[in-house]
Design a protein around this motif. Structure first.
Motif, short mmCIF file in Angstrom:
data_model
loop_
_atom_site.label_atom_id
_atom_site.label_comp_id
_atom_site.label_asym_id
_atom_site.label_seq_id
_atom_site.Cartn_x
_atom_site.Cartn_y
_atom_site.Cartn_z
N ARG A 174 -7.05 -47.58 37.61
CA ARG A 174 -7.52 -46.20 37.43
C ARG A 174 -8.98 -46.16 37.00
N ASP A 225 6.21 -28.26 38.31
CA ASP A 225 7.37 -28.83 37.63
C ASP A 225 7.98 -27.83 36.67
N TYR A 240 -8.06 -38.14 27.74
CA TYR A 240 -7.44 -37.13 26.89
C TYR A 240 -5.94 -37.06 27.16
N SER A 295 2.64 -39.42 25.16
CA SER A 295 2.17 -39.92 26.45
C SER A 295 1.94 -41.42 26.41
N GLY A 350 -5.35 -40.04 34.78
CA GLY A 350 -4.79 -39.51 36.03
C GLY A 350 -5.43 -38.19 36.47
N SER A 391 -8.21 -36.84 35.41
CA SER A 391 -9.65 -36.98 35.61
C SER A 391 -9.93 -37.43 37.05
N SER A 440 4.57 -26.50 34.65
CA SER A 440 3.15 -26.49 35.04
C SER A 440 3.02 -26.52 36.55
#
Ligand code: ADP
Length: 270
Positions: free
Chosen positions: A90, A188, A206, A213, A222, A224, A247
């Motif tokens: 990532r 979701d 963040y 998390s 992810g 970003s 969301s």
């Protein structure tokens, strides 16, 4: 700053030159600060799994005559290694996307294929989380872009949607054609995101709920990647969310008509 611009402005605008240069220095400082923060955060994030691996290796050494313990420590080393691989992958994606000369291979991309790949890539995760992936919306939309980057971005949204959802819930992945644009929405019925976190979740590293998390294996990178990937394609990301209800993340992208004779010709490397 273009030196010709400076000299023109210097001769015509006099005092405004100083202002221009200050603004330029401030922008440069901001970028330098961002780069420093990125390196500092990255080193910090990498230290955690690396430290864990070395502690676990020591634990294996001292538990050598207890095969059951050794197996437990070994499987934790393997989990930390997986996390390290995800994290470095990532970090590389993000720095490629952020580099002004980053390699983005633009061609005509069929969104149907992007959605299929993003869903198939997360079928196992959805299965073990007891979440149903539901595909819907319009078919046949195309964008000009980099298929791999788009698959990674949509995949990140799908992964998050599964990660932050309860068993037995549904995650929808759909495409809507809206005139000149096309929207890819991932929704979701999960834990949702508070208003103050909604402003910050796209920032690098963040996490809305740090402890949770981390437990769920997040990297904080992810979204970003989603934001930068969408912007690289001339689009924007929208977020709707209600805590406790769910969301919806929407990537809005410029659409192209793939049947137009010049669709492929206009395709260029950027
Ligand atoms: P991570 O790898 O930690 O998931 P992301 O950048 O993908 O990092 O997301 C940042 C934070 O945003 C997450 O840690 C989580 O708190 C929140 N988040 C992202 N997606 C969702 C979602 N679908 N539902 C609830 N919270 C989410």
């Amino acid at each position: 700053l273009d030196p010709r611009l400076v000299s023109v402005r210097a001769s015509t605008l006099g005092g405004q030159l100083t202002l221009l240069m200050i603004r330029d220095v401030t922008e440069q400082e901001r970028l330098d600060q961002m780069r420093r923060d990125f390196v500092a955060n990255t080193s910090h994030e990498l230290k955690t799994p690396v430290g864990a691996v070395s502690l676990l290796a020591e634990a294996i050494e001292s538990a050598a005559d207890d095969p059951a313990q050794v197996r437990i420590f070994a499987s934790r080393i393997s989990a930390e290694a997986t996390r390290l691989a995800q994290l470095t992958g990532r970090i590389m994606s993000l720095s490629r996307l952020q580099a002004s000369d980053g390699v983005v291979d633009f061609s005509v991309v069929a969104l149907d294929e992007v959605i299929t790949a993003s869903i198939e890539g997360h079928a196992v995760q959805a299965d073990s989380a007891g979440v149903e992936l539901v595909r819907g919306g319009d078919r046949g939309a195309h964008v000009r872009g980099d298929a791999q980057i788009l698959i990674e971005a949509v995949g990140n949204l799908v992964a998050n949607a599964i990660l932050y959802s309860p068993r037995g819930s549904r995650v929808g992945v759909g495409v809507t054609i809206e005139g000149e644009t096309v929207e890819i929405a991932v929704s979701d019925q999960g834990i949702g995101i508070t208003e103050s976190d909604r402003e910050r979740v796209f920032e690098r590293f963040y996490r809305a709920d740090e402890a949770r998390s981390r437990r769920t294996g997040g990297t904080g990178l992810g979204l970003s990647i989603v934001k930068h990937a969408t912007q690289r394609h001339g689009g924007e990301v929208r977020l709707w969310s209600r805590p406790g209800r769910g969301s919806t993340f929407t990537m809005v992208l410029p659409r192209i008509d793939a049947t137009a004779p010049d669709a492929e010709k206009k395709t260029k490397k950027k």
